[in-house]
Design a protein around this motif. Structure first.
Motif, mmCIF file in Angstrom:
data_model
loop_
_atom_site.group_PDB
_atom_site.id
_atom_site.type_symbol
_atom_site.label_atom_id
_atom_site.label_comp_id
_atom_site.label_asym_id
_atom_site.label_seq_id
_atom_site.Cartn_x
_atom_site.Cartn_y
_atom_site.Cartn_z
ATOM 1 N N GLN A 46 -20.163 -78.497 87.920
ATOM 2 C CA GLN A 46 -20.612 -79.776 88.446
ATOM 3 C C GLN A 46 -20.157 -79.939 89.883
ATOM 4 O OE1 GLN A 46 -19.082 -82.537 85.460
ATOM 5 N NE2 GLN A 46 -21.217 -82.912 84.895
ATOM 6 N N ARG A 47 -21.006 -80.605 90.661
ATOM 7 C CA ARG A 47 -20.702 -80.867 92.063
ATOM 8 C C ARG A 47 -21.067 -82.316 92.353
ATOM 9 N NH1 ARG A 47 -24.020 -77.656 96.498
ATOM 10 N NH2 ARG A 47 -25.676 -78.868 95.535
ATOM 11 N N PRO A 48 -20.211 -83.037 93.058
ATOM 12 C CA PRO A 48 -20.545 -84.423 93.389
ATOM 13 C C PRO A 48 -21.636 -84.465 94.453
ATOM 14 C CG PRO A 48 -18.488 -83.800 94.430
ATOM 15 C CD PRO A 48 -18.905 -82.652 93.569
ATOM 16 N N GLN A 49 -22.482 -85.468 94.347
ATOM 17 C CA GLN A 49 -23.472 -85.702 95.397
ATOM 18 C C GLN A 49 -23.581 -87.201 95.615
ATOM 19 O OE1 GLN A 49 -27.053 -83.924 93.685
ATOM 20 N NE2 GLN A 49 -28.067 -85.877 93.831
ATOM 21 N N ILE A 50 -23.821 -87.564 96.841
ATOM 22 C CA ILE A 50 -23.885 -88.973 97.201
ATOM 23 C C ILE A 50 -25.202 -89.571 96.700
ATOM 24 C CG2 ILE A 50 -24.862 -88.560 99.487
ATOM 25 C CD1 ILE A 50 -22.906 -90.779 100.494
ATOM 26 N N THR A 51 -25.160 -90.803 96.249
ATOM 27 C CA THR A 51 -26.363 -91.498 95.795
ATOM 28 C C THR A 51 -26.956 -92.295 96.965
ATOM 29 O OG1 THR A 51 -25.166 -93.480 95.136
ATOM 30 C CG2 THR A 51 -25.415 -91.744 93.461
ATOM 31 N N SER A 52 -28.110 -92.860 96.752
ATOM 32 C CA SER A 52 -28.714 -93.683 97.809
ATOM 33 C C SER A 52 -27.836 -94.900 98.116
ATOM 34 C CB SER A 52 -30.134 -94.108 97.429
ATOM 35 O OG SER A 52 -30.126 -94.849 96.239
ATOM 36 N N ASP A 53 -27.172 -95.445 97.091
ATOM 37 C CA ASP A 53 -26.234 -96.548 97.339
ATOM 38 C C ASP A 53 -25.064 -96.085 98.198
ATOM 39 O OD1 ASP A 53 -27.789 -98.323 95.901
ATOM 40 O OD2 ASP A 53 -26.542 -98.256 94.109
#
Length: 65
Positions: A46-53
């Motif tokens: 798993q890798r974090p990714q930024i959301t539109s928020d």
């Protein structure tokens, strides 16, 4: 309101998600606020990714800086 460490972690997720350990406490807060999501890679990791928020928060902060 996010702490300075949480803002820094959000910037890291946006700019260098592979360099961020998933065990950071700040990441839990960002996930809870739905500013970051976990992406599952084909390898199963798993890798974090930024959301539109999350992008919106960073844009708002840079406008006031």
């Amino acid at each position: 309101m996010l702490s300075p460490h949480e803002f820094a972690t959000l910037m890291l997720v946006k700019n260098a998600p592979d360099q961020l350990g998933l065990d950071r406490a700040e990441l839990d807060i960002l996930l809870e606020h739905q500013l970051v999501a976990l992406e599952t890679l084909p390898s199963g990791q798993q890798r974090p990714q930024i959301t539109s928020d999350g992008v919106s928060v960073l844009k708002a902060v840079t406008r006031f800086g």
